[in-house]
Scaffold this motif. Structure first.
Motif, short mmCIF file in Angstrom:
data_model
loop_
_atom_site.label_atom_id
_atom_site.label_comp_id
_atom_site.label_asym_id
_atom_site.label_seq_id
_atom_site.Cartn_x
_atom_site.Cartn_y
_atom_site.Cartn_z
N GLY A 274 -11.88 2.12 -16.82
CA GLY A 274 -10.48 2.38 -16.50
C GLY A 274 -10.23 2.44 -15.00
N ILE A 275 -11.12 3.11 -14.28
CA ILE A 275 -10.98 3.19 -12.82
C ILE A 275 -11.14 1.82 -12.19
N GLY A 276 -12.10 1.04 -12.69
CA GLY A 276 -12.29 -0.32 -12.17
C GLY A 276 -11.06 -1.19 -12.37
N LEU A 277 -10.47 -1.11 -13.56
CA LEU A 277 -9.26 -1.89 -13.85
C LEU A 277 -8.09 -1.41 -12.98
N LEU A 278 -8.00 -0.10 -12.77
CA LEU A 278 -6.92 0.44 -11.93
C LEU A 278 -7.06 -0.03 -10.49
N LEU A 279 -8.27 0.01 -9.97
CA LEU A 279 -8.50 -0.45 -8.60
C LEU A 279 -8.18 -1.93 -8.46
N ASN A 280 -8.57 -2.72 -9.46
CA ASN A 280 -8.28 -4.14 -9.43
C ASN A 280 -6.77 -4.40 -9.52
N LYS A 281 -6.09 -3.59 -10.33
CA LYS A 281 -4.64 -3.74 -10.45
C LYS A 281 -3.94 -3.38 -9.14
N LEU A 282 -4.38 -2.33 -8.50
CA LEU A 282 -3.79 -1.95 -7.21
C LEU A 282 -4.03 -3.01 -6.16
N LYS A 283 -5.23 -3.59 -6.16
CA LYS A 283 -5.56 -4.64 -5.20
C LYS A 283 -4.70 -5.87 -5.43
N THR A 284 -4.53 -6.24 -6.72
CA THR A 284 -3.71 -7.41 -7.05
C THR A 284 -2.25 -7.19 -6.69
N SER A 285 -1.74 -5.98 -6.99
CA SER A 285 -0.34 -5.68 -6.68
C SER A 285 -0.09 -5.70 -5.17
N GLU A 286 -1.04 -5.17 -4.42
CA GLU A 286 -0.91 -5.14 -2.96
C GLU A 286 -0.94 -6.56 -2.40
N LYS A 287 -1.81 -7.39 -2.97
CA LYS A 287 -1.91 -8.77 -2.52
C LYS A 287 -0.63 -9.53 -2.80
#
Length: 292
Positions: A274-287
């Motif tokens: 869950g933390i990995g998916l959240l971090l990836n989601k935040l990175k994608t949203s920021e990009k």
């Protein structure tokens, strides 16, 4: 013709078998065991979701996640931020930076077993190096039982982790900074930029992806921590440094509760995913926002 179709499967079969027996099978068996009450030797008794209900009522297990959270916050500064500052320091055109690179990276090459025993000696309350230095400089009132005090044990363990891995992240950032074209530096110097300006306005922004990767490694790597905590404190004193992995070992090997330990492992795996998916989601949203 038939042989050519089968050949790829024959070549990949050994790797797939190895992956299945070392990765997939343990995952499946852990999930199955989590629904049983079993000590590893006797009869397995189906327990349903009782192990999972027990996990969310287990104070020590829940507090272990809080310890990991504190550990993550501390190591972000002691490892990632410190590594970034060290990388900025050694990329400044000064003499002797090569020696600094070797000195800072050396702790990474030491086995954690050796590092842990060495720092246990440093923190020893009776004859440890830290207390001896404090007494020598006239600060005897500052001496402390560093690993025996629940209020300081987790913090001093985080310092050891920072001492070990700051050089690792320094190397990652150093490699990224070295790829920045010199033309950018020359233009900045002509515009009157200082080394501080170059570090914060050029170096850090241009290795932003590496910083994000380092933060991800630091956060997810905290859940894999075991040897440092196990050797130095084994979760003590009074569970003050208990993290999920050390508690799992006690439940499975000391208490011989395979079913409950498997349930704890499944929950931890879901948390990490869950933390990995959240971090990836935040990175994608920021990009996406930057591209917009």
């Amino acid at each position: 013709m038939q042989k050519s179709r089968i050949s790829p499967y024959l070549f990949t079969a050994p790797a797939m078998l190895l992956f299945s027996f070392t990765i997939l099978l343990p995952i499946v068996m852990t999930l199955i065991f989590s629904f049983f009450d079993w000590n590893g030797f006797g009869t397995m008794k189906f327990a349903g979701i009782d192990n999972y209900i027990r996990a969310f009522q287990d104070h020590i297990y829940l507090v272990s996640y809080w310890h990991i959270f504190i550990y993550i916050i501390l190591t972000i500064f002691l490892e990632v931020v410190a590594g970034l500052l060290l990388a900025g320091l050694i990329t400044v055109k000064l003499k002797g930076t090569g020696l600094f690179r070797i000195a800072f990276f050396t702790p990474v090459m030491l086995p954690m077993l050796v590092t842990s025993f060495m720092w246990r000696f440093v923190y020893n309350s009776d004859f440890g190096l830290l207390n001896a230095v404090l007494k020598f400089v006239g600060l005897e009132s500052w001496t402390h039982v560093w690993l025996g005090d629940p209020h300081t044990a987790l913090y001093v363990l985080s310092i050891v982790s920072g001492w070990v891995y700051a050089g690792f992240y320094m190397t990652i950032f150093y490699a990224g900074i070295q790829r920045i074209p010199n033309d950018i530096y020359e233009s900045a110097y002509l515009d009157g930029a200082t080394e501080k300006d170059i570090f914060f306005k050029i170096k850090i922004p241009m290795i932003r992806n590496l910083v994000e990767v380092a933060l991800t490694l630091c956060i997810l790597g905290a859940f894999q921590g075991f040897d440092l905590f196990y050797i130095m404190t084994n979760g003590g004193p009074y569970n003050a440094t208990e993290i999920v992995t050390t508690y799992l070992v006690k439940v499975v090997f000391t208490n011989a509760n395979i079913g409950y330990g498997s349930a704890l492992a499944v929950i931890m795996t879901l948390v990490v995913i869950g933390i990995g998916l959240l971090l990836n989601k935040l990175k994608t949203s920021e990009k996406d926002s930057l591209e917009y």
